[in-house]
Scaffold this motif. Structure first.
Motif, PDB file in Angstrom:
ATOM      1  N   GLN A 259       0.836  -1.201   0.000  1.00  0.00           N
ATOM      2  CA  GLN A 259       0.000   0.000   0.000  1.00  0.00           C
ATOM      3  C   GLN A 259       0.877   1.259   0.000  1.00  0.00           C
ATOM      4  OE1 GLN A 259      -3.234  -0.033  -0.307  1.00  0.00           O
ATOM      5  NE2 GLN A 259      -3.621  -2.211   0.002  1.00  0.00           N
ATOM      6  N   PRO A 260       1.655   1.478  -1.055  1.00  0.00           N
ATOM      7  CA  PRO A 260       2.556   2.645  -1.068  1.00  0.00           C
ATOM      8  C   PRO A 260       1.811   3.975  -1.010  1.00  0.00           C
ATOM      9  CG  PRO A 260       2.448   1.603  -3.238  1.00  0.00           C
ATOM     10  CD  PRO A 260       1.776   0.675  -2.287  1.00  0.00           C
ATOM     11  N   ASP A 261       0.631   4.060  -1.631  1.00  0.00           N
ATOM     12  CA  ASP A 261      -0.126   5.317  -1.610  1.00  0.00           C
ATOM     13  C   ASP A 261      -0.604   5.644  -0.199  1.00  0.00           C
ATOM     14  OD1 ASP A 261       0.227   5.521  -4.327  1.00  0.00           O
ATOM     15  OD2 ASP A 261      -1.710   4.619  -4.828  1.00  0.00           O
ATOM     16  N   LEU A 262      -1.067   4.624   0.522  1.00  0.00           N
ATOM     17  CA  LEU A 262      -1.507   4.832   1.899  1.00  0.00           C
ATOM     18  C   LEU A 262      -0.342   5.281   2.772  1.00  0.00           C
ATOM     19  CD1 LEU A 262      -3.608   4.556   4.199  1.00  0.00           C
ATOM     20  CD2 LEU A 262      -2.944   2.145   4.384  1.00  0.00           C
ATOM     21  N   MET A 263       0.793   4.623   2.635  1.00  0.00           N
ATOM     22  CA  MET A 263       1.953   4.969   3.452  1.00  0.00           C
ATOM     23  C   MET A 263       2.462   6.364   3.118  1.00  0.00           C
ATOM     24  SD  MET A 263       2.094   2.369   5.355  1.00  0.00           S
ATOM     25  CE  MET A 263       3.646   2.601   6.217  1.00  0.00           C
ATOM     26  N   ALA A 264       2.343   6.763   1.865  1.00  0.00           N
ATOM     27  CA  ALA A 264       2.775   8.108   1.469  1.00  0.00           C
ATOM     28  C   ALA A 264       1.919   9.168   2.155  1.00  0.00           C
ATOM     29  CB  ALA A 264       2.701   8.252  -0.046  1.00  0.00           C
ATOM     30  N   ILE A 265       0.609   8.908   2.258  1.00  0.00           N
ATOM     31  CA  ILE A 265      -0.286   9.846   2.947  1.00  0.00           C
ATOM     32  C   ILE A 265       0.115   9.987   4.409  1.00  0.00           C
ATOM     33  CG2 ILE A 265      -2.658  10.166   3.764  1.00  0.00           C
ATOM     34  CD1 ILE A 265      -3.616   8.898   1.162  1.00  0.00           C
ATOM     35  N   PHE A 266       0.417   8.879   5.054  1.00  0.00           N
ATOM     36  CA  PHE A 266       0.770   8.911   6.473  1.00  0.00           C
ATOM     37  C   PHE A 266       2.113   9.600   6.703  1.00  0.00           C
ATOM     38  CE2 PHE A 266      -1.923   4.885   7.399  1.00  0.00           C
ATOM     39  CZ  PHE A 266      -3.062   5.669   7.414  1.00  0.00           C
ATOM     40  N   ARG A 267       3.075   9.349   5.830  1.00  0.00           N
ATOM     41  CA  ARG A 267       4.399   9.950   6.023  1.00  0.00           C
ATOM     42  C   ARG A 267       4.353  11.470   5.920  1.00  0.00           C
ATOM     43  NH1 ARG A 267       6.202   5.430   3.117  1.00  0.00           N
ATOM     44  NH2 ARG A 267       6.099   6.639   1.179  1.00  0.00           N
ATOM     45  N   GLU A 268       3.411  11.981   5.131  1.00  0.00           N
ATOM     46  CA  GLU A 268       3.289  13.434   4.985  1.00  0.00           C
ATOM     47  C   GLU A 268       2.923  14.108   6.307  1.00  0.00           C
ATOM     48  OE1 GLU A 268       0.490  14.282   1.975  1.00  0.00           O
ATOM     49  OE2 GLU A 268       1.702  13.471   0.331  1.00  0.00           O
ATOM     50  N   HIS A 269       2.232  13.354   7.189  1.00  0.00           N
ATOM     51  CA  HIS A 269       1.751  13.944   8.434  1.00  0.00           C
ATOM     52  C   HIS A 269       2.614  13.585   9.637  1.00  0.00           C
ATOM     53  CE1 HIS A 269      -1.765  13.950   5.753  1.00  0.00           C
ATOM     54  NE2 HIS A 269      -2.118  15.039   6.405  1.00  0.00           N
TER      55      HIS A 269
END
Length: 271
Positions: A259-269
């Motif tokens: 789930q790279p897209d999900l993890m990218a969202i979380f890393r932004e925050h």
């Protein structure tokens, strides 16, 4: 003991739950344990059963498999060896002729109920169609009327609707694909929040729920997720203090690939 049921204003004396004695046993002689049952095999047990209740029986009248008449009452029964979409369509069409429509299917020896019987009965209630099971035993046949065609009153489930809305609102994004097998993993709102908390703990180290609330979009869920530890990703260091464990780190690495897209969202925050 006789039981009478009012259905659509008609008195159906033969509609007895089997535990109240609605059993007609027909001696069949010795049968093999496995036998091929035809639709016509259902007719004689049902005919005997209904005639025992004072009904006049007709067969194959204007495409109806079995008609039972008593005074001004008309009951239509469609016979099939198994439940199918065609049978349900057929029964629904018969509702244009009579309100008292039943489907009758066999139940082999050793079976207590039909497959997926709960869902089937729920569907039949909505169609306002009754269900009769013909049980073929070793030396006799039993007729059980297990569902009556009563008027269906639709009942909404506001609690279920609210639960769905909470699930939709609780997700950071949609990362599932509709129609996947039940064995495949679902990324629910709960799991998304658990992944986010695990990522925060990996970045920040040992933290309390209070420390994590300022970094989460779902602060009210943090305490419960850490305490429940449903996925086994967290260890409690001391009272009110948690850290991510090796299983949690392994899960994060796996989701980086899955789930790279999900993890990218979380890393932004994560700061």
């Amino acid at each position: 003991m006789k039981s009478t049921t009012q259905v659509y204003g008609m008195t159906l004396d033969f509609i007895w739950p089997y535990w109240e004695g609605s059993e007609v046993c027909l001696r069949q002689g010795k049968r093999k344990k496995r036998m091929l049952i035809k639709e016509s095999d259902l007719y004689d047990p049902l005919k005997t059963y209904l005639e025992h209740q004072g009904y006049t029986i007709g067969a194959e009248i204007q495409d109806c498999d079995l008609i039972a008449i008593k005074a001004d009452e008309m009951i239509i029964i469609e016979l099939k060896t198994r439940v199918s979409v065609d049978l349900l369509i057929q029964a629904a069409r018969r509702k244009d002729i009579s309100d008292a429509v039943y489907i009758a299917v066999p139940l082999p020896v050793g079976k207590k109920d039909l497959p997926k019987s709960r869902g089937l009965k729920n569907l039949l209630r909505k169609l306002e169609v009754g269900l009769i099971l013909v049980r073929f035993m070793k030396t006799k046949t039993r007729v059980d009327v297990v569902l009556h065609p009563r008027p269906y009153e639709k009942r909404m489930r506001p609690g279920k609707q609210a639960s769905i809305l909470r699930e939709v609102d609780g997700r950071y994004g949609e990362f599932n694909k509709g129609g996947i097998p039940s064995t495949e993993e679902r990324i629910t709102a709960y799991k998304q929040e658990a992944i986010r908390i695990a990522l925060l703990l990996r970045e920040k180290g040992d933290s309390s729920p209070k420390d994590l609330r300022s970094c989460s979009a779902r602060p009210d869920k943090i305490q419960a997720i850490l305490a429940q530890n449903h996925y086994g990703w967290f260890d409690r260091v001391s009272r009110g203090l948690y850290r991510i464990n090796p299983a949690g780190c392994e899960a994060l690495d796996r989701y980086e690939d899955l789930q790279p897209d999900l993890m990218a969202i979380f890393r932004e925050h994560v700061s």
